[in-house]
Design a protein around this motif. Structure first.
Motif, PDB file in Angstrom:
ATOM      1  N   CYS A 173      -6.823   3.963   3.483  1.00  0.00           N
ATOM      2  CA  CYS A 173      -5.170   4.328   4.247  1.00  0.00           C
ATOM      3  C   CYS A 173      -4.790   5.690   3.386  1.00  0.00           C
ATOM      4  O   CYS A 173      -4.876   6.580   4.085  1.00  0.00           O
ATOM      5  N   CYS A 188       0.324  -1.366   0.109  1.00  0.00           N
ATOM      6  CA  CYS A 188       0.181   0.069  -0.045  1.00  0.00           C
ATOM      7  C   CYS A 188       0.887   0.843  -0.248  1.00  0.00           C
ATOM      8  O   CYS A 188       1.954   0.935   0.648  1.00  0.00           O
ATOM      9  N   CYS A 215       0.318   2.627   4.141  1.00  0.00           N
ATOM     10  CA  CYS A 215       0.165   1.573   5.278  1.00  0.00           C
ATOM     11  C   CYS A 215       1.961   0.905   4.723  1.00  0.00           C
ATOM     12  O   CYS A 215       2.319   0.365   6.049  1.00  0.00           O
ATOM     13  N   HIS A 256      -4.897   1.444   0.512  1.00  0.00           N
ATOM     14  CA  HIS A 256      -6.316   0.698   0.702  1.00  0.00           C
ATOM     15  C   HIS A 256      -7.694   1.564   0.609  1.00  0.00           C
ATOM     16  O   HIS A 256      -7.572   3.095   0.837  1.00  0.00           O
TER      17      HIS A 256
HETATM   18 ZN   LIG Z   1      -2.481   1.021   3.680  1.00  0.00          ZN
END
Ligand SMILES: [Zn+2]
Length: 108
Positions: A82, A29, A32, A73
């Protein structure tokens, strides 16, 4: 969402780049660092955020270059949003910087 993300140019970039990025899943990601896996909800995201890239003097072409795009995400059941959380933190930091600048202004 920034003005950059409301443009027709960004919509066109995501239309073209989403299938290319989807073919590379799973991948970390952009926000994150945990894997974005096929079947999860995700958005096309900038690896270097737009607000930082603009401060660095990047052009729109550089900001939207495939080398600066990845997956992040997005809000779904059992999943953090995120991309929105990262954008919110950057927005808050910009607001706080501006407040600090305002405090340093002379009061005359
Ligand atoms: Zn994420």
């Amino acid at each position: 969402m920034t003005a950059h993300h409301r443009t027709a140019a960004w919509a066109a970039v995501t239309r073209v780049q989403r299938p290319r990025i989807e073919a590379t899943l799973p991948r970390p990601c952009a926000d994150c660092g945990r894997p974005v896996t096929p079947g999860q909800k995700w958005q096309v995201a900038h690896l270097t955020p737009v607000s930082i890239a603009k401060r660095l003097g990047w052009s729109v072409q550089q900001i939207n270059d495939p080398s600066n795009l990845g997956a992040s995400h997005t809000k779904a059941k059992g999943q953090k949003a995120c991309n929105q959380i990262a954008g919110g933190k950057l927005g808050a930091a910009a607001t706080n910087r501006k407040r600090q600048t305002d405090k340093n202004m002379p009061s005359w």
